[in-house]
Design an enzyme around this catalytic site. Structure first.
Site, PDB file in Angstrom:
ATOM      1  N   ALA A 198       0.811  -1.213   0.000  1.00 41.14           N
ATOM      2  CA  ALA A 198       0.000   0.000   0.000  1.00 41.14           C
ATOM      3  C   ALA A 198       0.846   1.265   0.000  1.00 41.14           C
ATOM      4  CB  ALA A 198      -0.953  -0.015   1.192  1.00 41.14           C
ATOM      5  N   ALA A 254       9.803  -3.765   3.433  1.00 41.67           N
ATOM      6  CA  ALA A 254      11.097  -3.296   3.944  1.00 41.67           C
ATOM      7  C   ALA A 254      11.129  -3.371   5.469  1.00 41.67           C
ATOM      8  CB  ALA A 254      11.368  -1.872   3.484  1.00 41.67           C
ATOM      9  N   ALA A 255      10.026  -2.964   6.118  1.00 38.92           N
ATOM     10  CA  ALA A 255       9.998  -2.981   7.585  1.00 38.92           C
ATOM     11  C   ALA A 255      10.124  -4.412   8.113  1.00 38.92           C
ATOM     12  CB  ALA A 255       8.718  -2.320   8.096  1.00 38.92           C
ATOM     13  N   ASP A 263      13.345   2.483   0.738  1.00 38.77           N
ATOM     14  CA  ASP A 263      12.520   1.893   1.802  1.00 38.77           C
ATOM     15  C   ASP A 263      13.364   1.277   2.901  1.00 38.77           C
ATOM     16  OD1 ASP A 263      10.574   2.311  -0.128  1.00 38.77           O
ATOM     17  OD2 ASP A 263       9.518   0.447   0.365  1.00 38.77           O
TER      18      ASP A 263
HETATM   19  O1  PMV Z   1       5.030   1.192  -3.013  1.00 43.14           O
HETATM   20  P1  PMV Z   1       6.395   0.943  -2.515  1.00 43.14           P
HETATM   21  O2  PMV Z   1       6.525   1.288  -1.070  1.00 43.14           O
HETATM   22  O3  PMV Z   1       6.908  -0.413  -2.897  1.00 43.14           O
HETATM   23  O4  PMV Z   1       7.367   2.025  -3.204  1.00 43.14           O
HETATM   24  C1  PMV Z   1       7.840   1.855  -4.511  1.00 43.14           C
HETATM   25  C2  PMV Z   1       8.714   3.013  -4.844  1.00 43.14           C
HETATM   26  C3  PMV Z   1       9.217   3.021  -6.289  1.00 43.14           C
HETATM   27  O5  PMV Z   1      10.018   4.179  -6.427  1.00 43.14           O
HETATM   28  C4  PMV Z   1       8.074   3.101  -7.261  1.00 43.14           C
HETATM   29  C5  PMV Z   1      10.056   1.789  -6.604  1.00 43.14           C
HETATM   30  C6  PMV Z   1      11.367   1.730  -5.871  1.00 43.14           C
HETATM   31  O6  PMV Z   1      11.887   0.605  -5.705  1.00 43.14           O
HETATM   32  O7  PMV Z   1      11.924   2.769  -5.498  1.00 43.14           O
END
Ligand code: PMV
Length: 328
Positions: A115, A121-122, A164
């Site tokens: 989401a 990552a956490a 992240d």
């Molecule tokens: O939605 P998330 O938390 O997986 O964020 C992805 C962020 C991107 O920039 C779209 C991809 C990345 O690995 O940085």
């Protein structure tokens, strides 16, 4: 037995553009994943998870992820969660020099999966920290961040930025550009999150942006402009100028929309927050579905979001100053 927690994050600026070497500024929030690890006899891995917006599941397998779990939730989400934990444990075994340690792992998380709040990552950061502690090795937050990045890199076939994992490991607001990572000082941030109850497919959304960028020079220019907005946003953050931060967040959202990663529900949450007087509002993370982040010192944006049909949940999030930490 060892337990660690690690924060989720929102992106103030720069998601998607960070994939192309532009800077991004994620910011850790006090919604956390908690991972408990206990060494067990043999080399297997048993994972139990609650509250990953799944119903909770338990899977047991040895070595690889080939075993089919007998649970009633979408297989792809389980496989993804198992893949992350499996790699995290591999990193911990390597860091501690105990290559065939077996573990019971249990995960609780306040972060919905997929989401845009950095749930994987956490979980990975907390799992590496807890598993290494359980094996008698204490890693620095920077070392946990590096290993967590390696996990995401492996699980996501090389499609991962450090944003992240670094943010979750060290906490605070951070600037990430390629392999460069630094913490940046910010004023107190009045963060409101709106969540539409859905999840975006990060891999698919990143691929969509890549395709646009290959087809149209204006998409490449849009990505470069997100980089410029992020650099200006960093200056405004360092100066404590929240009004400018908000304006630039609005700009960033418009550019992400142009790249095709917003959606009807994300837009309606963004507009609900803005109409209620938020300083700024944008989607956070990969997009498609999931969460938006708004800045509002009053209760008005949150109240407006509560009455917005697209919204499943809305809450105020405190900036998490501390990244991964041992749970007492
Ligand atoms: O939605 P998330 O938390 O997986 O964020 C992805 C962020 C991107 O920039 C779209 C991809 C990345 O690995 O940085």
């Amino acid at each position: 037995m060892a337990t660690s927690t690690a924060p989720g994050k929102i992106y103030l600026f720069g998601e998607h553009a960070v994939v192309y070497g532009e800077p991004a500024i994620p910011c850790a929030i006090e919604q956390r994943a908690r991972v408990t690890v206990e060494e067990r006899r043999g080399s297997g891995l048993r994972i139990q998870a609650d509250d990953l917006t799944l119903d909770g599941f338990t899977v047991e397998y040895t070595g690889d992820t080939a075993g089919t779990p007998d649970v009633d939730v979408p297989e792809s989400l389980i496989e993804a969660a198992m893949g992350y934990v499996d790699e995290a444990v591999t990193q911990a075994r390597e860091a501690a020099g105990v290559p065939d340690a077996g573990f019971d792992v249990s995960i609780e998380s306040e972060l919905p999966l997929g989401a845009g709040l950095g749930s994987s990552a956490a979980v990975v950061v907390a799992a590496i920290d807890a598993a290494t502690r359980e094996l008698g090795t204490v890693l620095s937050r920077e070392a946990v961040a590096e290993r967590a990045y390696q996990v995401e890199y492996a699980v996501q076939d090389g499609q991962a930025s450090r944003a992240d994992t670094y943010c979750s490991a060290v906490g605070g607001a951070v600037r990430v550009a390629g392999d460069e990572t630094t913490r940046i000082g910010t004023p107190a941030l009045p963060i409101i999150i709106g969540y539409d109850g859905g999840a975006g497919d990060t891999g698919e959304l990143v691929a969509g942006v890549r395709h646009l960028r290959e087809q149209h020079s204006f998409a490449a220019e849009t990505i470069a402009t997100i980089g410029d907005v992020t650099r200006r946003g960093e200056e405004a953050l360092r100066a404590g100028d929240l009004a400018t931060v908000g304006t630039l967040m609005n700009f960033n959202h418009g550019l992400l929309s142009a790249l095709g990663v917003s959606s009807r529900s994300l837009s309606s949450m963004v507009w609900a927050a803005r109409d209620a007087g938020a300083l700024g509002a944008k989607l956070t993370g990969a997009g498609g579905s999931g969460c938006i982040v708004a800045l509002d010192e009053t209760d008005q944006a949150q109240t407006a979001l509560e009455f917005t049909p697209a919204v499943e949940k809305t809450f105020r999030a405190a900036l998490a100053d501390t990244g991964v930490e041992r749970d007492p």
